[in-house]
Write an enzyme that holds these catalytic residues in place. Sequence first.
Site, PDB file in Angstrom:
ATOM      1  N   TYR A 188       0.857  -1.183   0.000  1.00 50.38           N
ATOM      2  CA  TYR A 188       0.000   0.000   0.000  1.00 50.38           C
ATOM      3  C   TYR A 188       0.892   1.231   0.000  1.00 50.38           C
ATOM      4  CZ  TYR A 188      -3.490   3.418   1.617  1.00 50.38           C
ATOM      5  OH  TYR A 188      -4.317   4.516   1.730  1.00 50.38           O
ATOM      6  N   ASP A 239       9.366   3.043  -0.819  1.00 47.36           N
ATOM      7  CA  ASP A 239       8.341   3.747  -0.041  1.00 47.36           C
ATOM      8  C   ASP A 239       8.612   3.467   1.441  1.00 47.36           C
ATOM      9  OD1 ASP A 239       4.678   3.670   0.136  1.00 47.36           O
ATOM     10  OD2 ASP A 239       6.229   4.727   1.291  1.00 47.36           O
ATOM     11  N   LYS A 261       4.804   9.859   8.309  1.00 49.39           N
ATOM     12  CA  LYS A 261       4.618   9.350   9.671  1.00 49.39           C
ATOM     13  C   LYS A 261       5.624   9.924  10.674  1.00 49.39           C
ATOM     14  CE  LYS A 261       2.473   5.145   7.808  1.00 49.39           C
ATOM     15  NZ  LYS A 261       1.081   5.092   8.316  1.00 49.39           N
TER      16      LYS A 261
HETATM   17  P1  KE4 Z   1      -0.835   8.557   4.289  1.00 44.00           P
HETATM   18  O1  KE4 Z   1      -1.387   9.201   3.032  1.00 44.00           O
HETATM   19  O2  KE4 Z   1      -1.886   7.712   4.996  1.00 44.00           O
HETATM   20  O3  KE4 Z   1      -0.140   9.528   5.205  1.00 44.00           O
HETATM   21  O4  KE4 Z   1       0.329   7.531   3.834  1.00 44.00           O
HETATM   22  C1  KE4 Z   1       0.047   6.541   2.887  1.00 44.00           C
HETATM   23  C2  KE4 Z   1       1.056   5.417   3.016  1.00 44.00           C
HETATM   24  C3  KE4 Z   1       2.071   5.323   2.087  1.00 44.00           C
HETATM   25  N1  KE4 Z   1       3.003   4.342   2.154  1.00 44.00           N
HETATM   26  C4  KE4 Z   1       2.969   3.420   3.150  1.00 44.00           C
HETATM   27  C5  KE4 Z   1       4.016   2.347   3.182  1.00 44.00           C
HETATM   28  C6  KE4 Z   1       1.945   3.475   4.140  1.00 44.00           C
HETATM   29  O5  KE4 Z   1       1.930   2.540   5.129  1.00 44.00           O
HETATM   30  C7  KE4 Z   1       0.976   4.489   4.073  1.00 44.00           C
HETATM   31  C8  KE4 Z   1      -0.166   4.585   5.076  1.00 44.00           C
HETATM   32  N2  KE4 Z   1      -0.249   3.559   6.056  1.00 44.00           N
HETATM   33  C9  KE4 Z   1      -1.552   3.262   6.574  1.00 44.00           C
HETATM   34  C10 KE4 Z   1      -1.410   2.122   7.586  1.00 44.00           C
HETATM   35  N3  KE4 Z   1      -1.307   0.867   6.950  1.00 44.00           N
HETATM   36  C11 KE4 Z   1      -2.236   4.459   7.149  1.00 44.00           C
HETATM   37  C12 KE4 Z   1      -3.444   4.157   7.998  1.00 44.00           C
HETATM   38  C13 KE4 Z   1      -4.730   4.507   7.303  1.00 44.00           C
HETATM   39  O6  KE4 Z   1      -4.826   4.377   6.073  1.00 44.00           O
HETATM   40  O7  KE4 Z   1      -5.648   4.921   8.055  1.00 44.00           O
END
Ligand code: KE4
Length: 425
Positions: A142, A237, A265
Site C-alpha cells: 500500500y 516507499d 509518519k
Molecule cells: P498517508 O497518506 O496515509 O499519510 O500515507 C500513505 C502510506 C504510504 N506508504 C505506506 C508504506 C503506508 O503505510 C501508508 C499509510 N499507512 C496506513 C497504515 N497501513 C495508514 C493508515 C490509514 O490508512 O488509516
Amino acid sequence: MDRNKQLFEQSQITIPGGVNSPVRAFGSVGGTPIFFKRALGSRLWDENDKEYIDYINSWGPMILGHAHPEVIQVVQEVAKGSLSFGAPTERELTMAETIVRLVPSIEQVRLVSSGTEATMSAIRVARGHTRRDKIVKFEGCYHGHADALLVKAGSGALTFGQPSSAGVPHDVAKDTLTLPYNDTEALRELFDQMGAEIACVILEPVVGNMNLIIPEQEFLLTLRRLCTDHGVVLIFDEVMTGFRVALGGAQELFNVIPDMTTLGKVIGGGLPVGAFGGKKEIMSQLAPHGPVYQAGTLSGNPVAVAAGLKTLELIQEKNFHTRLAEITSNLVTGLTQIAKNKGKEFTARNVGGMFGMYFSSKAPNSFDEVMTSDRESFKKFFHLMLEQGIYFGPSAFEAGFVSAAHTQDDIQQTLDAAEVAFAAF
Ligand code: KE4
C-alpha cells in the site's frame, strides 16, 4: 449506553462509515471502533475513560510515545508565531538538511502533507524524468490512495477486499503493473519483456500493509540491478519503515540503495508531514525550474515540521533503535511462546519497532501465504485482547508498532493478557 457506540452511531450520519480513514471502522474485526480522547506515553484513554496499551501508535508516527513533553513544548512554542505562512521558512531548510544527512541516498527532498502525496509526487517525477508511463508495484503493498497506486493495494483496501478501488479509470490502472512480492523470477520476466517501458518500481522495502513481510535479499538485489540496467527509477516507499526499522530506514538495514525514497509518519511526529526525495538529477525535474508540477498549501508547515524535527532529534539518541527493537522482540517472542504453550497456530516477528502477528504455522513471505492466515482466530484474539485493554490494529493485514515509551511492564501486561486470550479460544 457505551460512549463509543453512541459516538459511532452519530458519526455515521455525517461521516462516511463514521470514520475518516476506513481501517478505523473495525470492519474486518467487527464490533464498535474505540473513540479516544487522550493519550500519554504508551497509553490511550477512550471516551469511557478506559485505558489501553497502544500498539498502533497512529500507524507509526508516535515512535516516541504519545504527548512527548519536548514535542508538545516545541509545538506550543512555534504555534505562538502563527500556524502557516505559505512561504519558505528556515525550519524547512533544517528539515531538508536533516533528512539528507540521515538518508544519504536523498540528495534533494521536498516536503508534502501526507504519505499519499509523497508517493503520488515521486511517481510523477519518475515518469517525467524517464518519459515513460508504466509503473510497477507489488500485490498487497500500500502506498496511499493515489489512483495509480490503488491497484491490488494492501492496508484498508485489502482489509475490505477492494485491493483495486472503484473510481480508478481503466486508462489509469492499465499503466500500473503488479508483481508478487519476493518473486525474483517474475521480476526478471517482466523486465525482459517491458523493461524499456517502465518509469519506476515502487515497493515497501519491509511490507507493513499486508501484515509484516520481510524482503528476501536476492529479491532486493535483483530489483536494484534490473532497475539500474533498464534505466528504471527504484522508489523505496519508507513512509512506514523510515526512521523506524533503523535510523536510516530499510535501505540502511538491507544496504540496498534506491533512486528515490518517500517518507512520512515519523517525520511529522504525529502532525501532517510527508516527503519525497532522491538523486538531484531526478528531483531537478520539479517545478519551479523543471517541467514536473507539484505543489501544496501546507507543504513544510512550520508547526508540523517543528514536531517532526524534534522527533528526529530525539530518535538519534544513542541506542534508540536498538532498545526499540529489543522491546519489540520481547513482545513477539513472548506472544509466540504463549501461543505454542497453548497449542495455537500462531507466530509473530518484528523488524525494529514494527511487528507482525500471524495465525498460521509459519511467518508468511508472500501475499499468497498471508492470505492463508486464519482471520477468524485473529478476530477473536483482537477482541479478547481489546477487552483486557490491549489495542492492536483492527485488521489482520496491518503491522503493529511499539514506541520508545513502551516499558517491559507494558510488555508483561500484554503477555499476561495473551495468556488469558489464547486460553479462551
Ligand atoms: P498517508 O497518506 O496515509 O499519510 O500515507 C500513505 C502510506 C504510504 N506508504 C505506506 C508504506 C503506508 O503505510 C501508508 C499509510 N499507512 C496506513 C497504515 N497501513 C495508514 C493508515 C490509514 O490508512 O488509516
